[in-house]
Design a protein around this motif. Sequence first.
Motif, PDB file in Angstrom:
ATOM      1  N   VAL A 200      -1.504  -7.315  -7.502  1.00  0.00           N
ATOM      2  CA  VAL A 200      -1.597  -6.816  -8.873  1.00  0.00           C
ATOM      3  C   VAL A 200      -0.868  -7.786  -9.792  1.00  0.00           C
ATOM      4  CG1 VAL A 200      -1.102  -4.894 -10.425  1.00  0.00           C
ATOM      5  CG2 VAL A 200      -1.673  -4.445  -8.029  1.00  0.00           C
ATOM      6  N   TRP A 201      -1.530  -8.144 -10.883  1.00  0.00           N
ATOM      7  CA  TRP A 201      -0.984  -9.122 -11.831  1.00  0.00           C
ATOM      8  C   TRP A 201      -0.969  -8.520 -13.237  1.00  0.00           C
ATOM      9  CZ3 TRP A 201      -0.113 -14.205  -9.860  1.00  0.00           C
ATOM     10  CH2 TRP A 201      -0.557 -14.403  -8.553  1.00  0.00           C
ATOM     11  N   LEU A 202       0.032  -8.912 -14.023  1.00  0.00           N
ATOM     12  CA  LEU A 202       0.111  -8.517 -15.429  1.00  0.00           C
ATOM     13  C   LEU A 202       0.474  -9.753 -16.242  1.00  0.00           C
ATOM     14  CD1 LEU A 202       0.047  -6.225 -17.558  1.00  0.00           C
ATOM     15  CD2 LEU A 202       2.515  -6.004 -17.221  1.00  0.00           C
ATOM     16  N   HIS A 203      -0.394 -10.093 -17.176  1.00  0.00           N
ATOM     17  CA  HIS A 203      -0.187 -11.277 -18.020  1.00  0.00           C
ATOM     18  C   HIS A 203       0.069 -12.522 -17.178  1.00  0.00           C
ATOM     19  CE1 HIS A 203      -0.103  -8.317 -21.105  1.00  0.00           C
ATOM     20  NE2 HIS A 203       1.138  -7.926 -20.890  1.00  0.00           N
ATOM     21  N   GLY A 204      -0.659 -12.626 -16.065  1.00  0.00           N
ATOM     22  CA  GLY A 204      -0.552 -13.813 -15.234  1.00  0.00           C
ATOM     23  C   GLY A 204       0.600 -13.827 -14.260  1.00  0.00           C
ATOM     24  N   LYS A 205       1.394 -12.770 -14.209  1.00  0.00           N
ATOM     25  CA  LYS A 205       2.540 -12.703 -13.303  1.00  0.00           C
ATOM     26  C   LYS A 205       2.290 -11.662 -12.220  1.00  0.00           C
ATOM     27  CE  LYS A 205       7.532 -11.934 -13.100  1.00  0.00           C
ATOM     28  NZ  LYS A 205       8.764 -11.677 -13.893  1.00  0.00           N
ATOM     29  N   LEU A 206       2.517 -12.033 -10.973  1.00  0.00           N
ATOM     30  CA  LEU A 206       2.372 -11.105  -9.864  1.00  0.00           C
ATOM     31  C   LEU A 206       3.443 -10.024  -9.958  1.00  0.00           C
ATOM     32  CD1 LEU A 206       0.863 -10.517  -7.151  1.00  0.00           C
ATOM     33  CD2 LEU A 206       2.688 -11.812  -6.022  1.00  0.00           C
ATOM     34  N   VAL A 207       3.020  -8.759 -10.026  1.00  0.00           N
ATOM     35  CA  VAL A 207       3.975  -7.660 -10.173  1.00  0.00           C
ATOM     36  C   VAL A 207       3.977  -6.710  -8.981  1.00  0.00           C
ATOM     37  CG1 VAL A 207       3.947  -7.738 -12.691  1.00  0.00           C
ATOM     38  CG2 VAL A 207       2.321  -6.264 -11.489  1.00  0.00           C
ATOM     39  N   ALA A 208       3.007  -6.838  -8.089  1.00  0.00           N
ATOM     40  CA  ALA A 208       2.989  -5.982  -6.903  1.00  0.00           C
ATOM     41  C   ALA A 208       2.022  -6.576  -5.889  1.00  0.00           C
ATOM     42  CB  ALA A 208       2.570  -4.554  -7.251  1.00  0.00           C
ATOM     43  N   ALA A 209       2.328  -6.372  -4.615  1.00  0.00           N
ATOM     44  CA  ALA A 209       1.443  -6.805  -3.541  1.00  0.00           C
ATOM     45  C   ALA A 209       1.696  -5.921  -2.334  1.00  0.00           C
ATOM     46  CB  ALA A 209       1.675  -8.276  -3.197  1.00  0.00           C
ATOM     47  N   GLY A 210       0.651  -5.653  -1.572  1.00  0.00           N
ATOM     48  CA  GLY A 210       0.807  -4.809  -0.394  1.00  0.00           C
ATOM     49  C   GLY A 210      -0.394  -4.910   0.506  1.00  0.00           C
ATOM     50  N   SER A 211      -0.235  -4.422   1.729  1.00  0.00           N
ATOM     51  CA  SER A 211      -1.312  -4.453   2.716  1.00  0.00           C
ATOM     52  C   SER A 211      -1.289  -3.177   3.532  1.00  0.00           C
ATOM     53  CB  SER A 211      -1.149  -5.652   3.660  1.00  0.00           C
ATOM     54  OG  SER A 211      -1.131  -6.871   2.962  1.00  0.00           O
ATOM     55  N   ILE A 212      -2.437  -2.865   4.116  1.00  0.00           N
ATOM     56  CA  ILE A 212      -2.511  -1.718   5.011  1.00  0.00           C
ATOM     57  C   ILE A 212      -3.518  -2.030   6.120  1.00  0.00           C
ATOM     58  CG2 ILE A 212      -4.255  -0.562   3.578  1.00  0.00           C
ATOM     59  CD1 ILE A 212      -3.006   2.115   4.467  1.00  0.00           C
ATOM     60  N   ARG A 213      -3.105  -1.757   7.357  1.00  0.00           N
ATOM     61  CA  ARG A 213      -4.031  -1.877   8.476  1.00  0.00           C
ATOM     62  C   ARG A 213      -4.866  -0.603   8.519  1.00  0.00           C
ATOM     63  NH1 ARG A 213      -4.670  -5.220  12.499  1.00  0.00           N
ATOM     64  NH2 ARG A 213      -2.705  -6.302  12.013  1.00  0.00           N
ATOM     65  N   LEU A 214      -6.163  -0.769   8.441  1.00  0.00           N
ATOM     66  CA  LEU A 214      -7.047   0.380   8.325  1.00  0.00           C
ATOM     67  C   LEU A 214      -7.170   1.102   9.667  1.00  0.00           C
ATOM     68  CD1 LEU A 214      -9.854  -1.185   6.084  1.00  0.00           C
ATOM     69  CD2 LEU A 214      -7.805   0.057   5.372  1.00  0.00           C
ATOM     70  N   LYS A 215      -6.883   2.392   9.653  1.00  0.00           N
ATOM     71  CA  LYS A 215      -7.024   3.230  10.842  1.00  0.00           C
ATOM     72  C   LYS A 215      -8.193   4.199  10.705  1.00  0.00           C
ATOM     73  CE  LYS A 215      -2.048   2.986  11.736  1.00  0.00           C
ATOM     74  NZ  LYS A 215      -0.782   3.770  11.880  1.00  0.00           N
TER      75      LYS A 215
ATOM     76  N   ASN B 180     -11.732   5.067   7.582  1.00  0.00           N
ATOM     77  CA  ASN B 180     -12.233   4.806   6.246  1.00  0.00           C
ATOM     78  C   ASN B 180     -11.455   5.642   5.234  1.00  0.00           C
ATOM     79  OD1 ASN B 180     -13.781   3.575   4.338  1.00  0.00           O
ATOM     80  ND2 ASN B 180     -15.677   4.657   4.803  1.00  0.00           N
ATOM     81  N   TYR B 181     -11.477   5.188   3.976  1.00  0.00           N
ATOM     82  CA  TYR B 181     -10.785   5.856   2.867  1.00  0.00           C
ATOM     83  C   TYR B 181      -9.275   5.906   3.090  1.00  0.00           C
ATOM     84  CZ  TYR B 181     -15.573   7.201   1.825  1.00  0.00           C
ATOM     85  OH  TYR B 181     -16.921   7.174   1.579  1.00  0.00           O
ATOM     86  N   GLU B 182      -8.726   4.830   3.633  1.00  0.00           N
ATOM     87  CA  GLU B 182      -7.271   4.720   3.757  1.00  0.00           C
ATOM     88  C   GLU B 182      -6.657   4.499   2.374  1.00  0.00           C
ATOM     89  OE1 GLU B 182      -5.077   4.924   6.198  1.00  0.00           O
ATOM     90  OE2 GLU B 182      -6.384   5.145   7.932  1.00  0.00           O
ATOM     91  N   ARG B 183      -5.425   5.001   2.187  1.00  0.00           N
ATOM     92  CA  ARG B 183      -4.748   4.930   0.893  1.00  0.00           C
ATOM     93  C   ARG B 183      -3.564   3.981   0.967  1.00  0.00           C
ATOM     94  NH1 ARG B 183      -5.296  10.468  -1.985  1.00  0.00           N
ATOM     95  NH2 ARG B 183      -7.078  11.392  -0.915  1.00  0.00           N
ATOM     96  N   LEU B 184      -3.417   3.189  -0.083  1.00  0.00           N
ATOM     97  CA  LEU B 184      -2.274   2.295  -0.225  1.00  0.00           C
ATOM     98  C   LEU B 184      -1.654   2.543  -1.584  1.00  0.00           C
ATOM     99  CD1 LEU B 184      -0.509  -0.180   0.564  1.00  0.00           C
ATOM    100  CD2 LEU B 184      -2.308  -1.626  -0.429  1.00  0.00           C
ATOM    101  N   GLU B 185      -0.386   2.967  -1.627  1.00  0.00           N
ATOM    102  CA  GLU B 185       0.309   3.195  -2.889  1.00  0.00           C
ATOM    103  C   GLU B 185       1.372   2.119  -3.069  1.00  0.00           C
ATOM    104  OE1 GLU B 185       2.527   6.680  -5.545  1.00  0.00           O
ATOM    105  OE2 GLU B 185       1.466   7.193  -3.695  1.00  0.00           O
ATOM    106  N   MET B 186       1.395   1.536  -4.264  1.00  0.00           N
ATOM    107  CA  MET B 186       2.295   0.435  -4.552  1.00  0.00           C
ATOM    108  C   MET B 186       3.048   0.696  -5.845  1.00  0.00           C
ATOM    109  SD  MET B 186      -0.569  -2.488  -3.736  1.00  0.00           S
ATOM    110  CE  MET B 186       0.365  -3.766  -4.561  1.00  0.00           C
ATOM    111  N   ALA B 187       4.355   0.395  -5.836  1.00  0.00           N
ATOM    112  CA  ALA B 187       5.156   0.487  -7.056  1.00  0.00           C
ATOM    113  C   ALA B 187       4.785  -0.654  -7.986  1.00  0.00           C
ATOM    114  CB  ALA B 187       6.633   0.445  -6.722  1.00  0.00           C
ATOM    115  N   LEU B 188       4.831  -0.382  -9.287  1.00  0.00           N
ATOM    116  CA  LEU B 188       4.499  -1.384 -10.293  1.00  0.00           C
ATOM    117  C   LEU B 188       5.733  -1.738 -11.095  1.00  0.00           C
ATOM    118  CD1 LEU B 188       1.148  -0.006 -11.730  1.00  0.00           C
ATOM    119  CD2 LEU B 188       1.442  -1.913 -10.159  1.00  0.00           C
ATOM    120  N   PHE B 189       5.845  -3.024 -11.431  1.00  0.00           N
ATOM    121  CA  PHE B 189       6.947  -3.475 -12.262  1.00  0.00           C
ATOM    122  C   PHE B 189       6.398  -4.367 -13.359  1.00  0.00           C
ATOM    123  CE2 PHE B 189       8.609  -3.011  -7.911  1.00  0.00           C
ATOM    124  CZ  PHE B 189       9.428  -1.918  -8.146  1.00  0.00           C
TER     125      PHE B 189
END
Length: 593
Positions: free
Chosen positions: A220-235, A237-246
Motif C-alpha cells: 500500500v502506497w500513499l503519495h509515492g511512499k510505502l505505508v503498509a505491506a503484508g502477505s498471507i499464505r492461502l489456506k 479461497n476468500y482468505e482475509r489479510l488485515e493491515m495497519a495503515l500509517f
Amino acid sequence: MKINHVKCYKKDYPRPQFVRESWLNLNGEWDFVFDDKNIGETEGYYREFPRESLKIQVPFCYLCADSGIGKTERHDNVWYAKKITLDENQIGGMVNLTYEGSDFVTKVWINGTYIGSHVGGYSRFAFDIARFLSAGENLIVVKVEDNYDMDRPRGKQRTLDHNYGCWYEETTGIYKTVWLDFSSKEAFRSVEINPVYDAQSVEFIFDVPLWQDKVAHAEVWLHGKLVAAGSIRLKGNYERLEMALFSGVDEWETTAWDTSCPALYDVKFTLCDRSGSVLDEVGSYFGFRQIRILGDRILLNNDPIYLKMILDQGYWSSSHLTPPDEDAILKDVLLIREAGFNGVRKHQKIEDERFYYYCDVLGVLVWCEMPSCYRFTDHAVESTVQAWQEIVKQMRNHPSIMTWVPFNESWGVKNIQGSDAQQNYTRSVYYLTKTLDRQKRPVISNDGWEHTISDIVTLHNYDQYGTELLAAYADKEKTVKNMQVAGDSIRTVFAKGNHYKGQPIIISEYGGIALQDGASDAWGYGKKADGQEAYLKRFGGLTSAIKSMSYMCGYCLTQLTDVMQEKNGLFDMARTEKVPITKIKEINDDQIF
C-alpha cells in the motif's frame, strides 16, 4: 481542475480498480446483423457470419448515431462478429473475454464453439476463452436477445415503440467496452477492499480459485511512499489479510478520503507460488473513509455531512447510455463539482465504471441505484436479485459510493402498501445488500416513498416554490407522523405497517425545472421557467427552503442534463449550460442551514 490519477491508471482501461498490464481493447468495428426471424442459431451464424452484414461501432448500441447504424426501431435479436489475431504468448494462460455491459441475454461463440451466456444488462461478465483459441486468426460471435418485458430490470428504457413520459429509447446489445484480459491460469479473480476506519487499517479478501500453495502479497502506497505491506499464505479461497495503515506525514495517523480532500491509497497485489515466482500482479487503489448513520445524521469519517446532490441519468444525444469517450465521463464529474454539488444520484443506471473512478478521484459521493423492473413476478425477483448481487460486488470497492438504492418509487412493487410479499421482498434485498457490503453503507429500501426498512428516509417533491415546500415539510413531526407525501393523496412516506425510527431525512428529488423554449414536446415538472432569472429564483427558493429545515440532511436536484424529451437539466444533452453554473454554485454554497 488537476486530476491526480492513481498509480495504476490507464486511459480507456475499463476496470480501473483491478488493472493488469496485458489487455486488448476490442472496441471498434464489428460485423452486425438483425435477426428478426430468430434463425441465426439454426442457420449457424456462429460458424459463418452472413455476408450481407452491416458494420457497427462497438460499444454503441445500434439505435444511436455513434454506432454507425442509428435505426431506432425495435429488433429483439442481434448478432455481432469480429476476427482477432493473437500470438502463442497471449493464449498460453487465462484469456478473459470481458463485457462491461450487454443488454439483455448475451450468448458467445469462439471459433464456432459455444462458450456460455449471461443474463442481465447492467453488470460486467467474463468468460475464460483460452482453450478455444489458436495462434493466429480467431472469430468471436455474439448474439444478444432483448425485448420489452416489464419483469426484467430495464431502468428508463421504454416498453413501447415510442418515447413517453420519462422513459426513453431502449438499449439492445453491447453498449459498454469489450476487451481481453491476459493472465496466468493461476490468478486473482478479484480482491475485496474494506477500510476499517476506527482501527486505522484495511482488510483485503482474496478470491483465488486455484489457491493451493499460493501466497498473496499486498503493498500500500500513499503519495509515492510505502505505508503498509503484508502477505498471507492461502489456506482456502476468500482468505482475509488485515493491515495497519500509517500516513506519510505522521506515522500514527491515516489520511482520510472525503469530498474536499479525496486522498487515495495505491495498492499492488501479487500472487506467488511456493517458490516465490510471480503468477499474477494487479494494480488497485482505495479510499480510507467510513459512512455511517448516527441518529438522524449521516456521518462521513465520524463527522456529519450535508448532502448537496444532483440526479443524473447519464444519456448523450448521439450515444444514448454509452459515454462517447472517457473525456466525456470526466467532463460530467467536473460539471457536478463546478456547479457546487458534493454528490450525485446516478438514476436508474449503472454507469461505466470509469465514472465511479473519477468520482473517487474528484471527491464526489454517489448513490448507486438498481434499474427497475415494472412488474412483480417470480422472474422479476430472480432477475433483479441476481443482477443486484453482481452490481454490489462489482462496485463495492469504490470509496465514492456511499449509498445503495435497490428500489425507486415502488417501481416493480406497485402494491407494496398492502402486499406482505412485496414488503418482504424489499426487506430481503435490504438485508442481502448489507450482507454483501462489509463497509456497511446505508441502504434505502424504496427511494421517494413507501419505505419499509431503510437507513435513510427519502422524499420526492416537485412543488414549484419554496413557500409550498416549506408548508409541506417544515414540521418534522407532521411529516413523519402523518406519513402523507406532500402533494400526493395516494403515496405515503412509509408502506403500511412501517414507521419512522429516527433516521436521517433527505429530499432526494426536487426541482425538475424546465426553461421555456417553445418546444411543445419538451417538459419539466410544473410550469416552465420564463428565462434564466426565473429559473434561478425558483431553484434558489426551493433550495433555501430545504436548507432552512434543520432536520433535513440534504437534497438532490433533478437534474444534471436534459434527456431526450425531458428538458429539465442544468445542461442540455450536449453539456451546454442553460443557466449560469456559477450562480447555481453560489446557491449551493450559501450556508443557510
